[in-house]
Scaffold this motif. Structure first.
Motif, PDB file in Angstrom:
ATOM      1  N   UNK A  14      -1.190   2.646  -7.674  1.00  0.00           N
ATOM      2  CA  UNK A  14      -1.018   1.749  -6.543  1.00  0.00           C
ATOM      3  C   UNK A  14      -0.945   0.301  -7.021  1.00  0.00           C
ATOM      4  N   UNK A  15      -0.446  -0.580  -6.152  1.00  0.00           N
ATOM      5  CA  UNK A  15      -0.391  -1.999  -6.486  1.00  0.00           C
ATOM      6  C   UNK A  15      -1.794  -2.534  -6.786  1.00  0.00           C
ATOM      7  N   UNK A  16      -2.770  -2.104  -5.990  1.00  0.00           N
ATOM      8  CA  UNK A  16      -4.135  -2.602  -6.197  1.00  0.00           C
ATOM      9  C   UNK A  16      -4.691  -2.153  -7.540  1.00  0.00           C
ATOM     10  N   UNK A  17      -4.396  -0.922  -7.946  1.00  0.00           N
ATOM     11  CA  UNK A  17      -4.881  -0.455  -9.253  1.00  0.00           C
ATOM     12  C   UNK A  17      -4.163  -1.194 -10.379  1.00  0.00           C
ATOM     13  N   UNK A  18      -2.880  -1.436 -10.197  1.00  0.00           N
ATOM     14  CA  UNK A  18      -2.124  -2.161 -11.217  1.00  0.00           C
ATOM     15  C   UNK A  18      -2.643  -3.588 -11.374  1.00  0.00           C
ATOM     16  N   UNK A  19      -2.840  -4.291 -10.264  1.00  0.00           N
ATOM     17  CA  UNK A  19      -3.346  -5.659 -10.366  1.00  0.00           C
ATOM     18  C   UNK A  19      -4.759  -5.681 -10.923  1.00  0.00           C
ATOM     19  N   UNK A  20      -5.520  -4.608 -10.692  1.00  0.00           N
ATOM     20  CA  UNK A  20      -6.849  -4.510 -11.290  1.00  0.00           C
ATOM     21  C   UNK A  20      -6.754  -4.453 -12.813  1.00  0.00           C
ATOM     22  N   UNK A  32       2.313   2.653 -14.806  1.00  0.00           N
ATOM     23  CA  UNK A  32       2.368   4.109 -14.716  1.00  0.00           C
ATOM     24  C   UNK A  32       0.949   4.675 -14.685  1.00  0.00           C
ATOM     25  N   UNK A  33       0.853   5.952 -14.303  1.00  0.00           N
ATOM     26  CA  UNK A  33      -0.417   6.659 -14.401  1.00  0.00           C
ATOM     27  C   UNK A  33      -0.737   6.844 -15.875  1.00  0.00           C
ATOM     28  N   UNK A  34      -1.984   7.167 -16.188  1.00  0.00           N
ATOM     29  CA  UNK A  34      -2.407   7.256 -17.588  1.00  0.00           C
ATOM     30  C   UNK A  34      -1.590   8.291 -18.358  1.00  0.00           C
ATOM     31  N   UNK A  35      -1.247   9.415 -17.703  1.00  0.00           N
ATOM     32  CA  UNK A  35      -0.380  10.406 -18.347  1.00  0.00           C
ATOM     33  C   UNK A  35       1.067   9.940 -18.185  1.00  0.00           C
ATOM     34  N   UNK A  36       1.399   8.886 -18.850  1.00  0.00           N
ATOM     35  CA  UNK A  36       2.675   8.182 -18.712  1.00  0.00           C
ATOM     36  C   UNK A  36       3.774   8.852 -19.527  1.00  0.00           C
ATOM     37  N   UNK A  37       4.949   8.281 -19.442  1.00  0.00           N
ATOM     38  CA  UNK A  37       6.055   8.726 -20.279  1.00  0.00           C
ATOM     39  C   UNK A  37       6.925   7.528 -20.621  1.00  0.00           C
ATOM     40  N   UNK A  38       7.835   7.714 -21.568  1.00  0.00           N
ATOM     41  CA  UNK A  38       8.757   6.648 -21.945  1.00  0.00           C
ATOM     42  C   UNK A  38       9.444   6.093 -20.704  1.00  0.00           C
ATOM     43  N   UNK A  83       7.752  -7.129  -6.129  1.00  0.00           N
ATOM     44  CA  UNK A  83       6.429  -7.361  -5.534  1.00  0.00           C
ATOM     45  C   UNK A  83       5.335  -7.148  -6.568  1.00  0.00           C
ATOM     46  N   UNK A  84       5.452  -6.109  -7.358  1.00  0.00           N
ATOM     47  CA  UNK A  84       4.445  -5.818  -8.375  1.00  0.00           C
ATOM     48  C   UNK A  84       4.439  -6.877  -9.477  1.00  0.00           C
ATOM     49  N   UNK A  85       5.611  -7.314  -9.872  1.00  0.00           N
ATOM     50  CA  UNK A  85       5.676  -8.338 -10.910  1.00  0.00           C
ATOM     51  C   UNK A  85       5.041  -9.633 -10.444  1.00  0.00           C
ATOM     52  N   UNK A  86       5.335 -10.024  -9.239  1.00  0.00           N
ATOM     53  CA  UNK A  86       4.755 -11.273  -8.725  1.00  0.00           C
ATOM     54  C   UNK A  86       3.244 -11.158  -8.558  1.00  0.00           C
ATOM     55  N   UNK A  87       2.792  -9.985  -8.173  1.00  0.00           N
ATOM     56  CA  UNK A  87       1.348  -9.786  -8.042  1.00  0.00           C
ATOM     57  C   UNK A  87       0.674  -9.865  -9.410  1.00  0.00           C
ATOM     58  N   UNK A  88       1.304  -9.305 -10.436  1.00  0.00           N
ATOM     59  CA  UNK A  88       0.732  -9.336 -11.785  1.00  0.00           C
ATOM     60  C   UNK A  88       0.672 -10.754 -12.324  1.00  0.00           C
ATOM     61  N   UNK A  89       1.735 -11.516 -12.119  1.00  0.00           N
ATOM     62  CA  UNK A  89       1.748 -12.907 -12.566  1.00  0.00           C
ATOM     63  C   UNK A  89       0.701 -13.710 -11.801  1.00  0.00           C
TER      64      UNK A  89
END
Length: 309
Positions: free
Chosen positions: A139-145, A123-129, A180-186
């Motif tokens: 983005x995927x690139x920011x998440x993998x970063x 999530x973005x920094x101003x996230x929620x439950x 896709x995001x989970x596999x990229x993170x792993x």
């Protein structure tokens, strides 16, 4: 270092050992302060989970809308983790609280606090439950970063912590986008996959299959968007970790509200009785280590509690 000269396993090592046991489901009751942690530990749990929502509510008195800072979360996690340094604690780390540098700092701080495992989300920094609507994602690139920064910080700290990658993408991007995001993170080095807001048992089973052999985590939030899996059901699905973050905050709400209403309307609190019994201060303090603390003082030569309390 133990007194016999052998190294004691860290809680991160204990958590990894549990994950390596293919027949084990790690069941983590959600705690949010020292008192709820003590109660869970007294019941003999082998892993705790520090809920971000519960921490935000108990420490700040606010809803889980991304208002807790890294310091708020780290301080609470440190206190809980060190009540019993032999019991692993998995702690919510939200988004990592900033860019790559801040994510790295968060990982280092959690490791120094004694946390065994932590999860980072997209999530973005101003996230929620995760069980509220309207979540926004990076983005995927920011998440993998974020995940890459976490792995780098763990390596630089020369310690260990189990990194759990969480995605909230199911709500807006659908299953394929979340996968896709989970596999990229792993692929970046995350140890555990956490698909937030899973909608059906069939979807949960598919996710576990699609992520194999990576262990997967289930988040049980009664009244949320996911099925209310029992421990046995989560095990049957194939999950390796099941967290129950609302366990403490859910049961406390009606109990305290009932007691306050009784005080205001009847002038006496009766709702906390169990079989006609109320709990004395000493009994409540016993849960929080009264006896052990007194024994420590006496063994050290102290006299304040030599005659008991």
């Amino acid at each position: 270092m133990a007194t016999n000269g052998t190294s004691r396993p860290t809680t991160a090592q204990k958590l990894r050992a549990m994950l390596e046991d293919p027949g084990k489901l790690i069941v983590c009751p959600g705690v949010y302060d020292g008192y709820t942690a003590r109660i869970a530990l007294a019941e003999g749990v082998d892993c705790l989970y520090m809920t971000g929502a519960g921490t935000t509510m108990s420490v700040l008195g606010m809803a889980d809308l991304g208002v807790a800072t890294m310091n708020d979360m780290r301080d609470n996690a440190s206190m809980i983790a060190n009540i019993d340094p032999d019991t692993p604690l998995i702690a919510d780390a939200d988004t990592g609280y900033g860019g790559a540098i801040m994510v790295g700092r968060t990982v280092t701080q959690y490791m120094l606090a004694g946390v065994a495992g932590m999860h980072l989300e997209d999530q973005v920094v101003t996230k929620r439950c995760g069980h509220l609507s309207g979540k926004q994602l990076v983005s995927v690139s920011e998440y993998t970063s974020r995940i890459r920064a976490a792995v780098m910080a763990r390596a630089a700290a020369r310690g260990d912590i189990v990194l759990i990658a969480r995605t909230d993408a199911l709500q807006s991007l659908g299953y394929d986008g979340a996968l896709q995001r989970m596999r990229a993170a792993v692929g970046e080095g995350a140890d555990v996959a956490f698909l937030e807001g899973v909608q059906t048992r069939e979807q949960a089973e598919q996710f576990v299959r699609d992520m194999a052999p990576t262990p997967c985590l289930f988040n049980n939030v009664p009244g949320g968007v996911s099925p209310d899996f029992s421990v046995d059901e989560a095990r049957q699905v194939g999950y390796r970790i099941a967290i129950y973050p609302a366990l403490g905050i859910e049961v406390v709400y009606p109990a305290v509200r009932k007691a306050v209403r009784q005080l205001l309307t009847e002038g006496k609190v009766k709702g906390v009785e169990v079989d006609g019994k109320r709990w004395s201060p000493r009994e409540l303090f016993e849960v929080c280590g009264l006896r052990e603390t007194m024994e420590f003082d006496v063994k050290a030569g102290g006299t304040a509690y030599s005659k008991g309390v």
